[in-house]
Design an enzyme around this catalytic site. Structure first.
Site, PDB file in Angstrom:
ATOM      1  N   ASP A 166      17.488 -22.359  51.414  1.00 26.54           N
ATOM      2  CA  ASP A 166      16.297 -23.126  50.962  1.00 26.54           C
ATOM      3  C   ASP A 166      15.384 -23.597  52.268  1.00 26.54           C
ATOM      4  O   ASP A 166      14.382 -24.875  51.450  1.00 26.54           O
ATOM      5  CB  ASP A 166      17.299 -23.468  49.956  1.00 26.54           C
ATOM      6  CG  ASP A 166      18.118 -25.367  50.532  1.00 26.54           C
ATOM      7  OD1 ASP A 166      17.813 -24.700  51.683  1.00 26.54           O
ATOM      8  OD2 ASP A 166      18.664 -25.747  49.966  1.00 26.54           O
ATOM      9  N   GLU A 167      15.151 -23.545  53.029  1.00 27.64           N
ATOM     10  CA  GLU A 167      14.402 -24.215  53.461  1.00 27.64           C
ATOM     11  C   GLU A 167      13.401 -23.715  54.905  1.00 27.64           C
ATOM     12  O   GLU A 167      14.329 -22.787  55.675  1.00 27.64           O
ATOM     13  CB  GLU A 167      15.381 -25.974  54.063  1.00 27.64           C
ATOM     14  CG  GLU A 167      14.171 -26.771  54.635  1.00 27.64           C
ATOM     15  CD  GLU A 167      15.603 -27.739  55.207  1.00 27.64           C
ATOM     16  OE1 GLU A 167      14.664 -29.207  55.830  1.00 27.64           O
ATOM     17  OE2 GLU A 167      16.462 -27.838  55.224  1.00 27.64           O
TER      18      GLU A 167
END
Length: 357
Positions: free
Chosen positions: A74-75
């Site tokens: 998620d990054e």
């Protein structure tokens, strides 16, 4: 709410902002997390769902720039320099990405806009959840100086404690500290640390960043001494590592087994092999040999953790270069198992060698 690992010795995989207010954080033992926040609602992880949403999010990133460097599910870092003529300025792009993520997934996103990777990373963390923090080149020092030294990526907990014990609490103080204060802590890395505290980072966004290794490990609910059970766990972990290799279309040329005794003493055993492979059978067989060798030197040892890692990675497209005449590949079986698990879940099918007896 807390996403927890399975079993009594599980650790926190993620915590909601409400739980974090009680001191709960990622990688914290679940027992400690529940002491801090006994009213927490604990749920098991849903890795298959997380990966599906992650693919959606990264597809959105690629709508705005091909220069996407993933850090986790998620990054990511995005370099939008060349996209501004078509997509608008950096702030407009950041807002559009946030809007698209909410539209497609229903999730919020925190974004940092800054001149480089380091400052953008810090900026993305300071205003969660659903934040948008903009740091222009002439605002970098004013933004960083008041922040805690713990905000500096890569500064571990123990090093952070040493820095604070030296009387340095903010990035501004770290930037201005003398060599006499910093050298005993950072040694030859002192100039680089001072640069990072000042927001200096020349690293480019590299979309084809190569992973160096992959691994899977598990902490057991209770210590295990039975060799048969240990080998069953090892086979399951080897299968998980190889499934990740195949998902990323990689092959490996080295296996590492991580072993942690009941007293927390930790050992690793490693062996290279040829040809490169992503076959579960190949990696598991080598892992079994490494574990057997260690067990012979530690008869009766009780283990609290096992792990299997693979390294010396290469693209799977090169697999034909490494093939050995006369060898019967098991890759079609592996790929069939992967497809079944992708459709029906990780526990839909198990290898007999990984079944706990």
């Amino acid at each position: 709410m807390v996403v927890r690992g399975i079993g009594g010795r599980g650790v926190v995989a993620a915590a909601s902002y409400e739980a974090r207010r009680f001191g709960v954080r990622s990688a914290m033992p679940m027992r400690r997390a529940l002491e801090l926040c006994p009213q927490a609602i604990c749920i098991p992880p849903r890795m298959q769902h997380y990966r599906q949403v992650s693919r959606q999010v990264f597809a959105i990133f690629h709508e705005f720039t091909p220069l996407v460097q993933g850090l986790s599910l998620d990054e990511a870092y995005l370099d939008v320099t060349a996209s501004r003529l078509l997509k608008g300025d950096s702030v407009a792009i950041a807002k559009a990405i946030k809007s698209r993520i909410r539209e497609v997934t229903g999730l919020t996103a925190s974004v940092g806009v800054a001149p480089n990777r380091l400052v953008a990373k810090i900026a993305s963390d300071v205003n969660k959840p659903d934040g948008l923090t903009i740091v222009t080149p002439d605002e970098v020092l004013a933004f960083l100086d008041p922040l805690s030294v713990r905000r500096l990526p890569g500064l571990g907990r123990k090093t952070g404690q040493k820095v604070e014990a030296a009387g340095i609490h903010t990035l501004g103080e770290l930037r201005r500290a003398s060599d006499a204060v910093l050298w005993p802590i950072f040694g030859r890395h002192t100039p680089r640390i001072r640069e990072r505290a000042a927001g200096i980072d020349e690293r480019p966004v590299t979309p084809d960043w190569e992973e160096k290794s992959l691994s899977a490990e598990e902490t057991f609910d209770t210590d295990i001494a039975d060799p048969a059970r240990l080998h069953a766990e090892l086979a399951r972990l080897a299968d998980r590592s190889c499934a990740r290799l195949r998902a990323k279309r990689l092959v490996a040329g080295c296996v590492t087994v991580k072993i942690r005794r009941h007293d927390f003493a930790t050992f690793t055993r490693q062996r290279s092999f040829a040809p490169h492979s992503n076959e579960s059978r190949v990696v598991a067989n080598l892992a079994h040999v490494l574990l057997d060798e260690w067990l012979r030197s530690q008869p009766g040892a009780r283990l609290r953790l096992l792990g299997v890692g693979v390294s010396d990675l290469a693209p799977a497209e090169q697999l034909d270069l490494f093939e050995v005449p006369g060898r019967t590949p098991s890759t079609p079986l592996d790929e069939a198992i992967d497809r079944i698990r992708e459709r029906f879940g990780q526990d839909a099918v198990r290898r007999a060698s990984s079944i706990r007896r």
